[in-house]
Design an enzyme around this catalytic site. Structure first.
Site, PDB file in Angstrom:
ATOM      1  N   THR A   1     -59.190  38.374  -6.852  1.00  0.00           N
ATOM      2  CA  THR A   1     -58.591  39.571  -7.443  1.00  0.00           C
ATOM      3  C   THR A   1     -58.399  39.306  -8.938  1.00  0.00           C
ATOM      4  OG1 THR A   1     -56.407  38.826  -6.699  1.00  0.00           O
ATOM      5  CG2 THR A   1     -57.533  40.464  -5.342  1.00  0.00           C
TER       6      THR A   1
ATOM      7  N   GLU B   1     -52.261  33.078 -13.560  1.00  0.00           N
ATOM      8  CA  GLU B   1     -52.422  34.199 -14.485  1.00  0.00           C
ATOM      9  C   GLU B   1     -51.895  33.848 -15.875  1.00  0.00           C
ATOM     10  OE1 GLU B   1     -52.300  37.890 -11.300  1.00  0.00           O
ATOM     11  OE2 GLU B   1     -50.474  37.353 -12.364  1.00  0.00           O
TER      12      GLU B   1
ATOM     13  N   THR C   1     -53.746  49.627 -13.892  1.00  0.00           N
ATOM     14  CA  THR C   1     -54.288  50.632 -14.805  1.00  0.00           C
ATOM     15  C   THR C   1     -55.755  50.365 -15.085  1.00  0.00           C
ATOM     16  OG1 THR C   1     -53.627  49.311 -16.710  1.00  0.00           O
ATOM     17  CG2 THR C   1     -52.070  50.962 -15.903  1.00  0.00           C
TER      18      THR C   1
ATOM     19  N   LYS D   1     -58.167  32.014  -2.763  1.00  0.00           N
ATOM     20  CA  LYS D   1     -57.981  32.894  -3.907  1.00  0.00           C
ATOM     21  C   LYS D   1     -56.493  32.944  -4.206  1.00  0.00           C
ATOM     22  CE  LYS D   1     -56.778  36.668  -4.137  1.00  0.00           C
ATOM     23  NZ  LYS D   1     -55.455  37.303  -4.515  1.00  0.00           N
TER      24      LYS D   1
ATOM     25  N   THR E   1     -50.812  30.057   0.678  1.00  0.00           N
ATOM     26  CA  THR E   1     -51.067  30.648  -0.624  1.00  0.00           C
ATOM     27  C   THR E   1     -51.491  32.080  -0.415  1.00  0.00           C
ATOM     28  OG1 THR E   1     -52.307  30.432  -2.648  1.00  0.00           O
ATOM     29  CG2 THR E   1     -53.457  29.841  -0.644  1.00  0.00           C
TER      30      THR E   1
ATOM     31  N   ASN F   1     -50.129  41.471 -15.636  1.00  0.00           N
ATOM     32  CA  ASN F   1     -49.307  42.133 -14.623  1.00  0.00           C
ATOM     33  C   ASN F   1     -48.803  43.494 -15.063  1.00  0.00           C
ATOM     34  OD1 ASN F   1     -48.862  40.265 -12.179  1.00  0.00           O
ATOM     35  ND2 ASN F   1     -48.826  38.896 -13.943  1.00  0.00           N
TER      36      ASN F   1
END
Length: 405
Positions: free
Chosen positions: A153, A276, A405, A179, A190, A400
């Protein structure tokens, strides 16, 4: 940018396990987002799942199906979590399993469903079902790399690991993919991880092997402290290796568990390295605690502190933030004079305050590195624990803030 990751390693095929991927357009366009893993008949499966009370419909259904018997197929979609979707989510998960079962000629309960992506949006079962024929046609023992990419993702790189060990004079393979990049503070595993071996293993030993591996790997990582609604880790065993079935706790079981743990450890660390917005890979080691819980409380308090994490991002040796985190971790009757704290090999805290030999230049040299170890010795026992985490960057906020969007 992933810290210290150079792409996928060699992923050895696992006899009796095939994977196929397809682009179903569930959320992403122009990329694979659907995976089918086929386990040879007679194989066995084990799993651990999220403890989040709002667990996703596929988690609930996968638990139920696994309790009913060994799986023949794992069905994974990315882009939509099918979580927070109420009764309609369960209907969608059941319909997904039924669609695959109809094509594969097996019972629906032999399919374990898994989803990852946006929470709260209906899963488009029609698109998923339409992608299944292509995924089945793509089934191959060499399908690990394509599958690893399809389950991503916000990941920036695919994650995989593989080991081969000798048991009873035969080569046994353990290969896995995972992932995960954000919403990482597992309370079992996870985001999603799938590990397979060709070893013949009893169901009881397989579950024990997985739980032991998960506790040392996926249960010791955190990016942001958020436990997902969809966390799942699955270990399947095809039984194709020509060795006696592993039923007890002898050398064969130990060797297999070591290999599974090594694969899970590599996958778990890859998730942190690809956290991230991460620019730092941080190991937090806590020694000298009275018990495991005490050590973990200190480690996670450090790893979850926004002030500590932003200091790491800035490469700022603001060691007072680490000191404060240790102090608020809830350790009862802490002897401050017994505590030492190190950045790498540099001692920053000793005897209740800054180490007299510490210099800002020494601390800065450690903080400039992409991989940093923080070591806390509580000086009150023999327990020790270790967790891995990331810094907190501007990019994490952007990812995040813009996720939907």
């Amino acid at each position: 940018m992933a810290v210290g990751l150079q792409g996928l390693p060699v992923l050895h095929p696992v006899p009796g396990v095939r994977l196929g991927a397809a682009a179903a357009g569930i959320r992403y366009q122009g990329r694979d987002d659907l995976v089918v893993l086929e386990l040879a008949e007679g194989g066995r499966g084990a799993a651990v799942f999220t403890r989040n009370a709002f667990c996703a419909a596929p988690v609930t259904l996968a638990r139920r199906h696994l309790a009913a018997g060994a799986p023949r197929f794992l069905l994974v979609n990315s882009g939509n979590a099918n979580a927070g979707t109420g009764a309609a989510g369960m209907v969608a998960a059941e319909a997904s399993c039924a669609a695959l079962a109809g094509l594969a000629g097996c019972a629906a309960q032999a399919v374990l469903p898994f989803s990852t992506g946006v929470i709260g949006e209906p899963l488009n079962v029609e698109r998923l079902a339409a992608g299944l024929p292509a995924a089945l046609a793509d089934l191959s023992e060499a399908g690990w790399e394509r599958a690893a990419r399809a389950i991503m993702t916000t990941d920036t790189v695919a994650k995989g690991a593989s080991r081969q060990v000798v048991i009873e004079g035969r080569t046994v393979t353990v290969t896995g993919i995972a992932k995960g990049s954000g919403m990482i503070r597992p309370d079992m595993a996870t985001m999603l991880a799938y590990v397979a071996t060709d070893a013949p293993v009893s169901a009881e030993r397989l579950q024990e092997c997985l739980e032991e591996a998960v506790n040392e790997s996926f249960n010791r990582i955190t990016v942001d402290g958020d436990t997902s609604t969809n966390d799942a880790c699955v270990l399947v065993a095809s039984g194709r290796a020509e060795i006696p079935e592993i039923q007890g706790y002898g050398p064969a079981f130990e060797t297999l568990c070591e290999a599974v743990t090594a694969v899970c450890m590599e996958l778990a660390q890859a998730i942190i390295r690809d956290g991230e917005g991460a620019t730092k890979f941080i190991t937090v080691e806590v020694l000298g605690g009275r018990d495991e819980r005490e050590c973990l409380d200190v480690a996670y308090t450090i790893a979850h502190s926004p002030l500590v994490k932003t200091a790491f991002h800035a490469s700022d040796p603001n060691w007072g933030r680490i000191l404060a985190a240790v102090g608020r971790a809830g350790v009862e009757e802490m002897d401050l004079d017994a505590v030492t704290i190190r950045l790498g090999e540099v001692c920053i805290v000793r005897d209740g305050g800054r180490d007299p030999a510490y210099t800002e230049a020494a601390g800065q040299a450690v903080m400039n590195e992409p991989e940093i170890t923080v070591t806390v010795d509580l000086g009150r026992g023999d327990a020790k624990e270790r967790v891995w985490t990331t810094d907190l960057s501007y990019e994490y906020v952007r990812i995040n803030a813009e996720y939907r969007t």
